[in-house]
Design a protein around this motif. Sequence first.
Motif, mmCIF file in Angstrom:
data_model
loop_
_atom_site.group_PDB
_atom_site.id
_atom_site.type_symbol
_atom_site.label_atom_id
_atom_site.label_comp_id
_atom_site.label_asym_id
_atom_site.label_seq_id
_atom_site.Cartn_x
_atom_site.Cartn_y
_atom_site.Cartn_z
ATOM 1 N N UNK A 1 0.332 -4.071 -19.609
ATOM 2 C CA UNK A 1 -0.288 -5.384 -19.435
ATOM 3 C C UNK A 1 -0.015 -5.982 -18.060
ATOM 4 N N UNK A 2 1.029 -5.526 -17.393
ATOM 5 C CA UNK A 2 1.430 -6.107 -16.121
ATOM 6 C C UNK A 2 0.757 -5.461 -14.922
ATOM 7 N N UNK A 3 0.984 -6.027 -13.729
ATOM 8 C CA UNK A 3 0.407 -5.449 -12.507
ATOM 9 C C UNK A 3 1.128 -4.175 -12.084
ATOM 10 N N UNK A 4 0.423 -3.294 -11.416
ATOM 11 C CA UNK A 4 0.999 -2.022 -10.992
ATOM 12 C C UNK A 4 2.166 -2.231 -10.035
ATOM 13 N N UNK A 5 2.068 -3.248 -9.164
ATOM 14 C CA UNK A 5 3.121 -3.490 -8.186
ATOM 15 C C UNK A 5 4.374 -4.122 -8.789
ATOM 16 N N UNK A 6 4.356 -4.353 -10.103
ATOM 17 C CA UNK A 6 5.560 -4.799 -10.798
ATOM 18 C C UNK A 6 6.191 -3.653 -11.577
ATOM 19 N N UNK A 7 5.650 -2.439 -11.377
ATOM 20 C CA UNK A 7 6.157 -1.249 -12.055
ATOM 21 C C UNK A 7 6.971 -0.438 -11.062
ATOM 22 N N UNK A 8 8.271 -0.325 -11.321
ATOM 23 C CA UNK A 8 9.166 0.298 -10.363
ATOM 24 C C UNK A 8 8.791 1.709 -9.973
ATOM 25 N N UNK A 9 8.412 2.536 -10.939
ATOM 26 C CA UNK A 9 8.054 3.922 -10.637
ATOM 27 C C UNK A 9 6.807 3.989 -9.765
ATOM 28 N N UNK A 10 5.850 3.118 -10.024
ATOM 29 C CA UNK A 10 4.624 3.105 -9.222
ATOM 30 C C UNK A 10 4.911 2.748 -7.775
ATOM 31 N N UNK A 11 5.693 1.695 -7.541
ATOM 32 C CA UNK A 11 5.944 1.296 -6.157
ATOM 33 C C UNK A 11 6.777 2.349 -5.433
ATOM 34 N N UNK A 12 7.648 3.048 -6.152
ATOM 35 C CA UNK A 12 8.394 4.139 -5.526
ATOM 36 C C UNK A 12 7.475 5.302 -5.178
ATOM 37 N N UNK A 13 6.515 5.604 -6.046
ATOM 38 C CA UNK A 13 5.550 6.673 -5.758
ATOM 39 C C UNK A 13 4.717 6.338 -4.522
ATOM 40 N N UNK A 14 4.280 5.087 -4.435
ATOM 41 C CA UNK A 14 3.535 4.674 -3.242
ATOM 42 C C UNK A 14 4.410 4.823 -1.997
ATOM 43 N N UNK A 15 5.683 4.470 -2.142
ATOM 44 C CA UNK A 15 6.607 4.602 -1.030
ATOM 45 C C UNK A 15 6.780 6.047 -0.594
ATOM 46 N N UNK A 16 6.869 6.971 -1.559
ATOM 47 C CA UNK A 16 7.023 8.395 -1.231
ATOM 48 C C UNK A 16 5.822 8.886 -0.419
#
Length: 420
Positions: free
Chosen positions: A311-326
């Motif tokens: 239900x939340x935004x993708x940028x509030x999902x820790x794994x997602x933001x780490x994947x973008x960072x990688x």
Amino acid sequence: MSLRDPETVAVTEPSTTETDTTGTSPPAQRKVLTIGGVLAVALGVATAAVGGWRMAVLYAIGLAFGLVLFHARFGFTSAWRQLVAVGQGKALRAHMLMLAVAAALFAPILSAGLGLGTTPEGSVSPVSISVVVGAFLFGLGMQVGGSCASGTLYNVGGGQTAIVFTLVGFIVGAVLGAWHFAFWTSTLPSGPEISLARTPLGYGGALAATLAVLGLIAAGTLVVARRKQPPRLSRPPAAAGLARAVRGSWPLWVGAVGLAVLNALTLVVKGKAWGITSAFTLWGSKVAQAAGVDVADWGYWSSPDNAATLAGPVLAHGTSVMDFGIILGAFLAAAAGGVFVLHRRVPRKVVVGAIIGGILMGYGARIAYGCNIGAYFAGIASFSLHGWLWAVMAIIGTYAGLKARPLIGLAVPKRTDSSC
């Protein structure tokens, strides 16, 4: 010929070794580097605005993961392929070092509850049929698709066009795995969650036992090498002096230690160890939801935590933001090293292999409670038996994957190849 596919260098992870080949690195690609820097800063600002300081810190850790993975050319797919195909165990010994350092760091963090505003939890999952099947499918998919979870992200960031197809397949497979998740985890027999640290051994005994097994595996690779006489590994040209840290290739042991330290830092900041594929499940499920599919009714998304994530935004999902960072970290590293290249033409059979392999890995990771990072790396470092079970089945899947490659026209490495 190397253990990478001869059809295209984009089909798999770069070769890994502890020895550099001398040479001159190309100049930095300043325009590409500038674009990457702007994207990295913009996404960092957006992540902080949406997810707060913790997500911003995790994003920064993801950038560091991308840099380490790219500079060290740290492979999981290639390490298992090298061992199974020709008996070359150098890269797998780097895995053992990585796991040993991570376990040594995880033990005090988990035993003392050393979290940054949160109580850290190890990656411990049930020993089950779903892990057996899922890890086998993942190992099979790695060799057909030419990459693993972490390799997919950093190779996409490095410009490996064929791996984009692997990523698409990964997302599709992860969504399918989430759809069938309840069948694999609830309908079929499943054992308990077993952590060596929760036995009378405690964290000290669990760490000692883990280090002993890792040492035995490393020694075993040396025995295999003496019997099979594998080819030497090759390495990209390294820059000289201080430029090596920014632009050149790093020794494999540096990558192993760096990944272990960053995983421990993730555990402290996030409260959970490093993972990758839950983000793929989220991205694909949000797309399916937007298309009218009631994914919220699936067993995977029915738990309170997962429902809140969906239900939340993708940028509030820790794994997602780490994947973008990688991805962006690898992008910056490739541009700084002058090696970012988009491969415009990819053979059809490579595309087919990438998509099939990606689907198998995505599905396998979802039903096995993780991938080569969330189950293998984090699981073993957390003293979970499911991590060891995952590793065994992934090795068996690797063997099957090498047998399956010729079925779609992809080459299989031979003992006479000049490098791995």
